[in-house]
Scaffold this active site. Structure first.
Site, PDB file in Angstrom:
ATOM      1  CG  HIS A  89      46.246 -60.373  23.614  1.00 53.88           C
ATOM      2  ND1 HIS A  89      46.628 -60.124  22.321  1.00 53.88           N
ATOM      3  CD2 HIS A  89      45.579 -59.265  24.025  1.00 53.88           C
ATOM      4  CE1 HIS A  89      46.213 -58.928  21.950  1.00 53.88           C
ATOM      5  NE2 HIS A  89      45.579 -58.380  22.966  1.00 53.88           N
ATOM      6  CD  GLU A 139      42.870 -53.119  24.960  1.00 52.19           C
ATOM      7  OE1 GLU A 139      42.865 -52.586  26.083  1.00 52.19           O
ATOM      8  OE2 GLU A 139      43.901 -53.284  24.278  1.00 52.19           O
TER       9      GLU A 139
END
Length: 247
Positions: free
Chosen positions: A9, A87
């Site tokens: 990202h 994550e």
């Protein structure tokens, strides 16, 4: 030639503030939005046409994917989200400034927490409201599978089955796939694809917003992997990621 593109990202608010983010759902910065647009423009320029895309449950990855696909005029392709692409969970470190934590515990310890293979930070207490069990987006996930902290090894253990059971089989039906996720969930996938030894994984740092291409032959063997974009700039970005844990 079959291709899978991994895309970390764009810069998030806590990337900018140099904080451990983990499962905390922070948004993209203006720079992060621009990185997502640039990634989409670069992928379009290089002629990529994806059949499907995958992302996590966290908005910084979801928005990066949406922006990149919009820039490519490929908003219409099927997109699947999975918590397994989230994550790495940083436990009690989440929200702490990395440089300040390095000053308190030492750079070597912070590097272990950030980049080692099998050492996890201290877990969140089960009653901590920041835990994923209190977040409605994870209500369908068995409570025993929701982490309160993770090492990279733990992160790989929950991401890899999704890769093997969902993403990899999809490549056999398509030509090009896009996976927009996070630094550590993608590091785990890269480790698996390139068979990187446990002891070498601390040196792998993925820059934000840089498309990472993996090419496979018709027998699904990895032929080559490379970042799209200015290679010198990418090296600088990778070093900047490595330096986040310094005082």
């Amino acid at each position: 030639m079959k291709k899978i593109v991994l895309l970390r990202h764009g810069e998030s608010a806590w990337n900018k503030e140099n904080r451990f983010t983990g499962w905390t759902d922070v948004d993209l910065t203006p720079k992060g939005l621009a990185e997502a647009e640039a990634a989409g423009a670069l992928l379009k320029q290089e002629g990529f046409a994806f059949d499907r895309a995958y992302t996590s449950y966290l908005k910084r990855a979801v928005k990066t994917l949406n922006i990149a696909l919009d820039k490519m005029d490929q908003d219409w392709i099927p997109v699947e989200k999975s918590w397994r692409l989230n994550e790495k969970h940083y436990g009690t470190l989440q929200g702490l400034n990395k440089a300040e934590t390095a000053a308190k515990y030492g750079e070597a310890q912070v590097k272990i927490w950030r980049r080692s293979f099998d050492v996890a930070p201290a877990p969140l207490p089960p009653e901590d409201k920041r835990g994923p069990a209190f977040d409605t987006r994870y209500k369908a996930v068995p409570p025993g599978e929701l982490p309160l902290t993770e090492s990279l090894k733990d992160c790989i253990a929950r991401a890899l089955p999704y890769w093997q059971e969902v993403i990899w089989p999809a490549l056999k039906e398509t030509r090009q796939l896009l996976v927009a996720a996070h630094g550590n969930s993608l590091r785990g996938i890269v480790k698996y694809l390139k068979n990187i030894p446990d002891g070498e994984i601390p040196s792998l740092n993925l820059p934000t917003g840089a498309p990472y291409v993996f090419e496979f032959d018709e027998d699904y063997k990895l032929v080559k992997d490379y970042f799209l974009g200015n290679q010198e700039e990418i090296k600088k970005q990778m070093q900047a990621v490595a330096d986040q844990g310094k005082k």
